[in-house]
Write an enzyme that holds these catalytic residues in place. Structure first.
Site, mmCIF file in Angstrom:
data_model
loop_
_atom_site.group_PDB
_atom_site.id
_atom_site.type_symbol
_atom_site.label_atom_id
_atom_site.label_comp_id
_atom_site.label_asym_id
_atom_site.label_seq_id
_atom_site.Cartn_x
_atom_site.Cartn_y
_atom_site.Cartn_z
ATOM 1 C CG ASP A 174 45.080 43.442 19.522
ATOM 2 O OD1 ASP A 174 46.292 43.653 19.697
ATOM 3 O OD2 ASP A 174 44.522 42.390 19.878
ATOM 4 C CB ILE A 175 45.113 48.934 21.779
ATOM 5 C CG1 ILE A 175 44.837 49.905 20.620
ATOM 6 C CG2 ILE A 175 45.781 49.654 22.944
ATOM 7 C CD1 ILE A 175 43.843 50.982 20.938
ATOM 8 C CG ASN A 185 38.771 50.121 28.935
ATOM 9 O OD1 ASN A 185 38.766 51.313 28.646
ATOM 10 N ND2 ASN A 185 38.378 49.185 28.096
ATOM 11 C CG ASP A 207 35.094 55.104 24.934
ATOM 12 O OD1 ASP A 207 35.333 53.902 24.680
ATOM 13 O OD2 ASP A 207 34.025 55.500 25.434
ATOM 14 C CD GLU A 219 40.797 44.998 22.693
ATOM 15 O OE1 GLU A 219 41.334 44.055 23.310
ATOM 16 O OE2 GLU A 219 39.565 45.212 22.720
#
Length: 321
Positions: free
Chosen positions: A197-198, A205, A214, A241
């Site tokens: 995952d990020i 965000n 996005d 994510e």
């Protein structure tokens, strides 16, 4: 004979190429102006045609023709395995020839149909762009274009893709894992699984806005699927994510190398959104199939634990279980 190493620059695992056989013609000069079967196979490795399921399950799944011949049937050991009772154990054979891809019914119970015309058993038929192939209750569409065009051309039919990133959605990637897990167990073949995952995605965000988030998700997936993996690998969005990458036929150490290359590429890539540079890193957990893994869910659980280790150790790293 040693096994080929993972190489994302190759579109498929290397196939042996043998020169086409020619009849001796001592009194006549032969003009060479056409493709040999070796040329066709070499081209298919970089620009494989495909069939995509447009009616049946899993809807939208496609199969690349990257071997000289591929058999479709109900048996899991087939190149194209469709677990449907109306499909025979060995139903249809597809072959790469000098003239293109042919379909041949193998004497199946319910027959093979091309554009509603039933094939004569064991008589091959050349497939044309857009042909519909029906085996049992499953309907496929044949696509002749190259790999990039194939993926784009199938998107209209691919209900298994995530709408934002264009990769497999959660349902599709789990179905693919279940299928590949069963094949690997049956064939005693290697299989590796990566979950990642990020890092600090919520902060991205909050700082730059959801459109920027996005953009980061889509850009990350584009980098990986277009430059870092093979068509035989499967990349999917597991949720938010979080993503998973399935590497069939890949040993643990090679999967670790793949994960590290992806991690490094993401860290170095210039993410620019509305003239602002966004620093992006990812954490990855890697696991390989072994004798202790009895279900796909166990593989996912082990990969989750490896990802948890990566986060606990400071993120932006690869951990293995």
């Amino acid at each position: 004979m040693s096994k080929p190493k993972y190489n994302p620059n190759l579109k498929t695992a290397t196939l042996p190429q043998t020169p086409a056989l020619e009849k001796a013609e001592p009194t006549k000069t032969r003009a060479v102006d056409g493709k040999t079967i070796a040329d066709v196979i070499a081209e298919a490795k970089t620009n494989p045609p495909a069939i995509v399921i447009i009616n049946g399950r899993p809807l939208g799944k496609y199969f690349l023709f990257n071997k000289e011949n591929m058999v479709l049937g109900r048996e899991i050991s087939n190149d194209i395995s469709i677990p449907e009772t109306s499909i025979s154990r060995k139903h249809t054979e597809f072959m790469l020839t000098e003239n293109g891809v042919t379909a041949k019914d193998l004497g199946s119970t319910n027959g093979t149909f091309v554009n509603d015309e039933k094939l004569v058993p064991n008589v091959p038929r050349i497939l044309n762009e857009g042909d519909h192939i029906r085996c049992g209750n499953t309907l496929f569409k044949f696509v002749r274009q190259g790999q990039i065009e194939t993926r784009a051309g199938l998107r209209n039919y691919d209900y298994s893709t995530d709408s934002l990133t264009g990769i497999f959605n959660r349902k599709a990637i789990i179905e693919t894992l279940q299928e590949e897990f069963t094949k690997a167990k049956l064939r005693n073949a290697p299989l590796s699984f990566i979950i990642f995952d990020i890092d600090f995605f919520k902060k991205i965000n909050d700082t730059y806005g959801h459109p920027a988030g996005d953009y980061v998700l889509k850009e990350t997936c584009d980098l990986i699927k277009n430059k870092m993996i093979r068509p035989t690998d499967a990349l999917g969005r597991y949720g938010g994510e979080e993503f998973v990458l399935l590497l069939p036929g890949t040993q643990s150490q090679i999967a670790i190398d793949v994960a590290e290359r992806i991690r490094s590429k993401i860290e170095q890539h210039p993410y620019i959104f509305e003239d602002k540079r966004i620093l992006v890193t990812i954490s990855l957990g890697v696991v390989a199939l072994d004798s202790t893994s009895n279900t796909p869910e166990q593989l996912i659980s082990l990969a989750d634990k490896a990802l948890f280790d990566a986060k606990n150790q400071g993120r932006n790293r690869v951990c293995v279980r």
